[in-house]
Structures are given as structure tokens and as C-alpha cells.
Write an enzyme that holds these catalytic residues in place. Structure first.
Site, PDB file in Angstrom:
ATOM      1  CB  SER A   1      38.531  34.301  38.714  1.00  0.00           C
ATOM      2  OG  SER A   1      37.148  34.483  38.937  1.00  0.00           O
TER       3      SER A   1
ATOM      4  CD  GLU B   1      44.775  40.841  37.038  1.00  0.00           C
ATOM      5  OE1 GLU B   1      43.936  41.547  37.616  1.00  0.00           O
ATOM      6  OE2 GLU B   1      45.066  39.686  37.412  1.00  0.00           O
TER       7      GLU B   1
END
Length: 280
Positions: free
Chosen positions: A150, A216
């Protein structure tokens, strides 16, 4: 163009189409989650809010399922592409052997036969180069490790890990370091996912809440299952076993490095050793 060459081009076109469809979904899922979150925060939701909430929840489930289905479909077509590439290489090898055999039998051959053989050889080489170029369209880059994280964790941990891995001579895919002005971020990200030997998954509360991070992770999970070897290297940061199990049970069984137990230097060294050992 041979049957296998036509088949390969068709498969690659299908793979690209699936990838484009997958790329659209994470943003749509994120928007739905934010809409649901806004409605849930209302102290006194109206009947219209409640209807909107029900509709958004249904759409969210549908899009999440669609993304999962596309992931499975993408894995299957990529497997077929690899099989076709292998068969095409075998076919080209057989053709080259036939040419070599003909050349051996005609050491005294006349000019006409030799000219024909050389022409055929040139054609095969040209076809080979065309296919290699087409196949390698998705293999322009090669990274030792992809950093999946993140952006909220970048400053404290991820960028430091990235810099230290680069100092050790590794090629690292970190979004801010590879994105180029004017180029599609989504396409660049997908290239990194397809062409990285390993992925460091920086599991944190921020990561768990991120739609892109989940995209991802699912992409690399499909690669690991399909390719049947370790690709995912997890790092836990301020998360519990329960948090990780709720996110994806597959990760619970994997040995992970926890930032509460290891320093950045120790984490970098362990990642480095895994990558170096994989090349030996």
C-alpha cells in the site's frame, strides 16, 4: 504462417483481451466499496440510501466474482500459450534438422538445390524471429523482485527495503521507480507482475484495505499455483494471524517475516538470500 504460429497469435490476443478486462475491475470495485462505506457511515440512512446500499453490495459481489473468474481464465490461457511456445520451438527444431540433413546429403549438390535450401533456411529464421518478437512482447522487462504494498506504507518501510535491495544489485519493481510519464500505469504494473521472479507482499492493515494490492496478490497467487514454485514472499506488519486468515487463508501457512521481529536490514538480507539461491 504455420498452424502453430496462427494458434499462438490467437492465444496471445485472447490473453491481452482478458488482461484489459481485469484491469478495469479493481477501480470499479474500489468505487463500490467507498460508496458502501459512505452509506454505512450515515447515522440516519434514508430508504433511498438503503436501496442504494443493497444494489451496491450486489454489484460488488458480482464484480469480485467476475475478477476471480477472469483470473482463472487468464491462468488457463497463459498455460496454453506456454504449451504452444514449446510445441512451436519443437517444430522449428525439426525443420532445422531436416534442412541440415538435406545439406549433408548434398555436399556435391548443384546450385539450384543449394539456393532452395538457403532460401528455406532464411524463411525459417525469419519466422523464428517474428514469433520470438511476438512472444516476447510481454517479456520486455525482467525483475528479481516486485514490491506489492500500500502506498501508505511506502515511506516508513517499503522504500527503505527497495533502496537496500537495489544497493545489493537486485532489479526491483517499485511503482514509483518504474512508472514513466505518459505510459499506462496499468500496463506497466501487469508487465511487472508477469516478469518478476518473486513478489514481496507487505501485508499490513493498509494493504488489506487496498483494491489494487488485492489485484496484485491474486495475480501472483495464480502464477505461484500455475508455475508450481514459490513466488510469494510475505512480510507481516501490524497484522495478526486472524487478519491474514480473513484476507486469504493461503498466506497463513507460509513462513513470513514480521516487522516486529526483524529489522529492515535483516528482512532485506533474507529476501536477498532467497533470490540469490534461486539463481544457483
Amino acid at each position: 504462417m504455420s498452424v502453430l504460429e496462427t494458434k499462438l497469435k490467437s492465444q496471445m490476443s485472447k490473453s491481452a483481451k482478458i488482461a484489459r478486462n481485469m484491469n478495469k475491475l479493481p477501480d470499479e470495485i474500489d468505487r463500490l466499496r467507498k460508496r458502501i462505506e459512505r452509506i454505512n457511515k450515515k447515522r440516519k440512512p434514508t430508504s433511498s440510501n438503503i436501496r442504494d446500499l443493497e444494489k451496491s453490495n450486489k454489484q460488488l459481489v458480482t464484480k469480485q466474482q467476475k475478477l476471480a473468474d477472469l483470473q482463472v481464465e487468464y491462468t488457463k490461457i497463459e498455460k496454453k500459450i506456454n504449451e504452444t511456445k514449446i510445441n512451436l520451438q519443437k517444430e522449428q527444431s525439426r525443420n532445422q534438422k531436416k534442412l541440415s540433413s538435406m545439406l549433408d546429403k548434398n555436399t556435391k549438390g548443384n546450385e539450384e538445390i543449394m539456393e532452395k535450401l538457403l532460401t528455406n533456411s532464411d524463411q525459417i529464421n525469419e519466422i523464428s524471429n517474428q514469433i520470438k518478437k511476438a512472444v516476447n512482447q510481454k517479456e520486455i522487462i525482467e525483475y528479481d523482485v516486485f514490491l506489492s504494498h500500500s502506498s501508505l506504507d511506502k515511506e516508513d518501510y517499503v522504500s527503505k527495503i527497495s533502496e537496500k535491495l537495489i544497493e545489493k544489485g537486485l532489479k526491483v519493481f517499485e511503482d514509483v521507480k518504474v512508472f514513466e510519464i505518459g505510459k499506462s500505469q496499468t500496463e506497466t504494473m501487469n508487465m511487472g507482475i508477469l516478469n518478476s521472479r518473486f513478489v514481496v507482499v507487505f501485508l499490513s492493515p493498509n494493504f488489506i484495505e487496498s483494491g489494487w494490492s488485492r489485484y496484485e496478490f491474486l495475480s501472483f497467487l495464480n502464477r505461484e499455483i500455475n508455475e508450481e514454485h514459490v513466488i510469494i514472499l510475505p512480510i507481516w506488519h501490524k497484522v495478526s494471524v486472524e487478519d491474514v486468515r480473513a484476507y486469504n487463508p493461503y498466506l497463513v501457512d507460509k513462513y513470513a517475516l514480521n516487522t516486529s521481529d526483524f529489522s529492515i536490514e535483516e528482512i532485506v538480507e533474507k529476501i536477498y538470500q532467497v533470490i540469490v539461491n534461486s539463481k544457483n
